[in-house]
Write an enzyme that holds these catalytic residues in place. Structure first.
Site, PDB file in Angstrom:
ATOM      1  N   LYS A 108     -23.590  16.622  27.635  1.00  0.00           N
ATOM      2  CA  LYS A 108     -22.675  16.710  26.488  1.00  0.00           C
ATOM      3  C   LYS A 108     -21.710  17.898  26.601  1.00  0.00           C
ATOM      4  O   LYS A 108     -21.926  18.819  27.404  1.00  0.00           O
ATOM      5  CB  LYS A 108     -23.506  16.829  25.202  1.00  0.00           C
ATOM      6  CG  LYS A 108     -24.355  15.592  24.902  1.00  0.00           C
ATOM      7  CD  LYS A 108     -25.110  15.764  23.586  1.00  0.00           C
ATOM      8  CE  LYS A 108     -25.944  14.540  23.271  1.00  0.00           C
ATOM      9  NZ  LYS A 108     -26.649  14.665  21.960  1.00  0.00           N
ATOM     10  N   TYR A 124     -23.234   5.390  19.442  1.00  0.00           N
ATOM     11  CA  TYR A 124     -23.988   5.998  18.341  1.00  0.00           C
ATOM     12  C   TYR A 124     -23.954   5.117  17.088  1.00  0.00           C
ATOM     13  O   TYR A 124     -24.012   5.629  15.962  1.00  0.00           O
ATOM     14  CB  TYR A 124     -23.441   7.400  18.039  1.00  0.00           C
ATOM     15  CG  TYR A 124     -23.898   8.457  19.036  1.00  0.00           C
ATOM     16  CD1 TYR A 124     -25.227   8.544  19.440  1.00  0.00           C
ATOM     17  CD2 TYR A 124     -22.986   9.394  19.553  1.00  0.00           C
ATOM     18  CE1 TYR A 124     -25.650   9.518  20.348  1.00  0.00           C
ATOM     19  CE2 TYR A 124     -23.407  10.378  20.461  1.00  0.00           C
ATOM     20  CZ  TYR A 124     -24.738  10.423  20.845  1.00  0.00           C
ATOM     21  OH  TYR A 124     -25.165  11.397  21.726  1.00  0.00           O
ATOM     22  N   ASN A 157     -27.016  19.641  21.612  1.00  0.00           N
ATOM     23  CA  ASN A 157     -28.350  19.706  22.244  1.00  0.00           C
ATOM     24  C   ASN A 157     -28.316  19.257  23.706  1.00  0.00           C
ATOM     25  O   ASN A 157     -29.278  18.677  24.211  1.00  0.00           O
ATOM     26  CB  ASN A 157     -29.368  18.926  21.408  1.00  0.00           C
ATOM     27  CG  ASN A 157     -28.977  17.468  21.230  1.00  0.00           C
ATOM     28  OD1 ASN A 157     -27.969  17.020  21.772  1.00  0.00           O
ATOM     29  ND2 ASN A 157     -29.762  16.723  20.473  1.00  0.00           N
ATOM     30  N   HIS A 172     -27.784  13.532  26.312  1.00  0.00           N
ATOM     31  CA  HIS A 172     -28.232  12.261  25.744  1.00  0.00           C
ATOM     32  C   HIS A 172     -29.081  11.565  26.797  1.00  0.00           C
ATOM     33  O   HIS A 172     -28.756  11.622  27.983  1.00  0.00           O
ATOM     34  CB  HIS A 172     -27.036  11.355  25.403  1.00  0.00           C
ATOM     35  CG  HIS A 172     -27.455   9.924  25.194  1.00  0.00           C
ATOM     36  ND1 HIS A 172     -27.963   9.478  23.994  1.00  0.00           N
ATOM     37  CD2 HIS A 172     -27.514   8.870  26.050  1.00  0.00           C
ATOM     38  CE1 HIS A 172     -28.299   8.202  24.120  1.00  0.00           C
ATOM     39  NE2 HIS A 172     -28.032   7.798  25.362  1.00  0.00           N
ATOM     40  N   GLU A 185     -26.662   0.799  27.908  1.00  0.00           N
ATOM     41  CA  GLU A 185     -25.903   2.045  28.055  1.00  0.00           C
ATOM     42  C   GLU A 185     -25.371   2.218  29.484  1.00  0.00           C
ATOM     43  O   GLU A 185     -24.255   2.698  29.674  1.00  0.00           O
ATOM     44  CB  GLU A 185     -26.777   3.236  27.634  1.00  0.00           C
ATOM     45  CG  GLU A 185     -27.045   3.215  26.134  1.00  0.00           C
ATOM     46  CD  GLU A 185     -27.950   4.335  25.635  1.00  0.00           C
ATOM     47  OE1 GLU A 185     -28.436   5.132  26.468  1.00  0.00           O
ATOM     48  OE2 GLU A 185     -28.152   4.404  24.411  1.00  0.00           O
TER      49      GLU A 185
HETATM   50  P1  IDP Z   1     -31.504  11.580  20.384  1.00  0.00           P
HETATM   51  O1  IDP Z   1     -30.248  12.113  21.035  1.00  0.00           O
HETATM   52  O2  IDP Z   1     -32.663  12.532  20.543  1.00  0.00           O
HETATM   53  O3  IDP Z   1     -31.838  10.171  20.816  1.00  0.00           O
HETATM   54  P2  IDP Z   1     -30.483  10.482  17.859  1.00  0.00           P
HETATM   55  O4  IDP Z   1     -31.216  10.441  16.567  1.00  0.00           O
HETATM   56  O5  IDP Z   1     -30.212   9.209  18.581  1.00  0.00           O
HETATM   57  O6  IDP Z   1     -31.258  11.542  18.791  1.00  0.00           O
HETATM   58  O7  IDP Z   1     -29.094  11.224  17.571  1.00  0.00           O
HETATM   59  C1  IDP Z   1     -28.066  11.241  18.525  1.00  0.00           C
HETATM   60  C2  IDP Z   1     -27.435  12.600  18.534  1.00  0.00           C
HETATM   61  O8  IDP Z   1     -26.817  12.859  17.275  1.00  0.00           O
HETATM   62  C3  IDP Z   1     -28.390  13.786  18.731  1.00  0.00           C
HETATM   63  O9  IDP Z   1     -28.760  14.004  20.070  1.00  0.00           O
HETATM   64  C4  IDP Z   1     -27.572  14.923  18.166  1.00  0.00           C
HETATM   65  O10 IDP Z   1     -26.592  15.355  19.111  1.00  0.00           O
HETATM   66  C5  IDP Z   1     -26.873  14.248  16.995  1.00  0.00           C
HETATM   67  N1  IDP Z   1     -27.611  14.454  15.742  1.00  0.00           N
HETATM   68  C6  IDP Z   1     -28.798  13.895  15.388  1.00  0.00           C
HETATM   69  N2  IDP Z   1     -29.199  14.337  14.178  1.00  0.00           N
HETATM   70  C7  IDP Z   1     -28.225  15.176  13.746  1.00  0.00           C
HETATM   71  C8  IDP Z   1     -28.045  15.938  12.538  1.00  0.00           C
HETATM   72  O11 IDP Z   1     -28.868  15.948  11.616  1.00  0.00           O
HETATM   73  N3  IDP Z   1     -26.900  16.692  12.465  1.00  0.00           N
HETATM   74  C9  IDP Z   1     -25.954  16.712  13.454  1.00  0.00           C
HETATM   75  N4  IDP Z   1     -26.089  16.001  14.583  1.00  0.00           N
HETATM   76  C10 IDP Z   1     -27.211  15.250  14.737  1.00  0.00           C
HETATM   77 MG    MG Z   2     -30.814   8.397  20.426  1.00  0.00          MG
END
Ligand code: IDP
Ligand code: MG
Length: 155
Positions: free
Chosen positions: A12, A52, A115, A118, A129
């Site tokens: 990312k 997403y 974070n 992905h 994907e």
């Molecule tokens: P994942 O990446 O661990 O699969 P997902 O729930 O699919 O998690 O969410 C996708 C991405 O959206 C996360 O990796 C993060 O970058 C972002 N994200 C998830 N929850 C939040 C939030 O509460 N605030 C801001 N960004 C979020």
């Molecule tokens: Mg996810």
């Protein structure tokens, strides 16, 4: 029985900005995952809304898209035994502050959406994907001398 699977990883914009691309790639390589595809690309709103889609109703969705378009990203396909779960284990849970120490997210990040990476969360998602980010001819199947350790009987 373990399956040989392919999975998608995106590095990312926070990792690009913080010059940590190599540190991410090396963690997958040293585990024994095989690099099958890799490219840099700048994501657009259409692709991200598809990618997403499960988060479309979340209040943070617009800022997530904005974040993911800040810089180009690096997309990779990795192959290995149970690669989907193996890669998710190395990546760590979504919130880096509660992710297990030793995971990429725990060790190298502090916040969401920034974070670092992905990773596909199921075999079905991985197939969709990989097709979203790569043409079939951009994903390589090839043999390596180390395959017997990482893919075979381990001897
Ligand atoms: P994942 O990446 O661990 O699969 P997902 O729930 O699919 O998690 O969410 C996708 C991405 O959206 C996360 O990796 C993060 O970058 C972002 N994200 C998830 N929850 C939040 C939030 O509460 N605030 C801001 N960004 C979020
Ligand atoms: Mg996810």
């Amino acid at each position: 029985m373990a399956d040989i699977q392919k999975t998608l990883v995106l590095i990312k914009p926070d990792a690009i900005q913080r010059e940590l691309v190599g540190r991410v790639v090396v963690r997958f390589e040293e585990k024994g995952l095989k690099l099958c595809a890799m490219k840099m690309t700048h994501l657009d709103e259409v692709t991200l809304t598809e990618h997403y889609g499960h988060l479309k109703e979340k209040p943070f969705f617009p800022s997530l898209l904005q974040f993911m378009m800040q810089t180009p990203i690096v997309a990779m396909v990795l192959e290995g035994l149970d690669a989907v779960d193996t890669v998710r284990a190395i990546v760590g849970s979504t919130n880096p502050r509660v992710a297990d120490a030793g995971t990429i997210r725990a060790d190298l990040s502090m916040n969401v959406p920034s974070n670092m990476v992905h990773a596909s969360d199921s075999v079905e998602a991985a197939v969709a994907e990989i097709n979203r980010f790569f043409k079939p001819e951009e994903v390589f199947n090839y043999e390596k001398f180390t395959d017997k350790y990482h893919f075979g009987e381990g001897i």
